[in-house]
Write a protein that holds these residues in place. Structure first.
Motif, short mmCIF file in Angstrom:
data_model
loop_
_atom_site.label_atom_id
_atom_site.label_comp_id
_atom_site.label_asym_id
_atom_site.label_seq_id
_atom_site.Cartn_x
_atom_site.Cartn_y
_atom_site.Cartn_z
N LEU A 1 0.82 -1.21 0.00
CA LEU A 1 0.00 0.00 0.00
C LEU A 1 0.85 1.26 0.00
CD1 LEU A 1 -2.99 -0.75 2.40
CD2 LEU A 1 -3.01 -0.50 -0.07
N VAL A 2 1.91 1.27 0.79
CA VAL A 2 2.79 2.44 0.85
C VAL A 2 3.45 2.67 -0.51
CG1 VAL A 2 4.94 3.32 1.85
CG2 VAL A 2 3.20 2.33 3.33
N LEU B 1 2.30 1.73 -3.41
CA LEU B 1 1.25 2.15 -4.33
C LEU B 1 0.98 3.65 -4.17
CD1 LEU B 1 -1.01 1.41 -6.39
CD2 LEU B 1 -2.49 1.13 -4.40
N ILE B 2 0.87 4.11 -2.95
CA ILE B 2 0.59 5.52 -2.69
C ILE B 2 1.75 6.39 -3.19
CG2 ILE B 2 0.30 7.24 -0.86
CD1 ILE B 2 -1.29 5.05 0.66
N ILE B 3 2.97 5.96 -2.95
CA ILE B 3 4.13 6.71 -3.44
C ILE B 3 4.13 6.77 -4.96
CG2 ILE B 3 6.66 6.65 -3.64
CD1 ILE B 3 6.70 5.56 -0.76
N SER B 4 3.80 5.67 -5.59
CA SER B 4 3.74 5.64 -7.06
C SER B 4 2.66 6.57 -7.59
CB SER B 4 3.48 4.21 -7.52
OG SER B 4 3.33 4.15 -8.90
N VAL B 5 1.50 6.58 -6.98
CA VAL B 5 0.41 7.46 -7.43
C VAL B 5 0.80 8.91 -7.25
CG1 VAL B 5 -1.95 8.19 -6.90
CG2 VAL B 5 -1.41 5.76 -7.11
N ILE B 6 1.37 9.26 -6.11
CA ILE B 6 1.79 10.64 -5.86
C ILE B 6 2.87 11.06 -6.85
CG2 ILE B 6 2.96 12.14 -4.21
CD1 ILE B 6 1.45 10.62 -1.99
#
Length: 58
Positions: free
Chosen positions: A39-40, A42-47
């Motif tokens: 999840l972390v 994924l969030i870094i990738s989206v940001i």
């Protein structure tokens, strides 16, 4: 990484059904850790994609 998290969860469920409590607990904790790492990332990738201004590939 999500694949390994799901595998660990399945191992934990099977071990729990068969009565191996220690192995089931360890596999469950390992699956949780892998899932939260996923999840972390994924969030870094989206940001990072939002900051660069790139949209999803279609």
């Amino acid at each position: 990484m999500l694949y390994w998290s799901i595998i660990c969860l399945v191992v934990a469920i099977i071990a729990g059904v068969l009565g191996f409590g220690g192995i089931a607990g360890a596999a469950t904790e390992f699956a949780k850790i892998l899932f939260f790492i996923f999840l972390v990332l994924l969030i870094i990738s989206v940001i990072a994609n939002v900051v660069r201004g790139r949209g999803p590939k279609v």
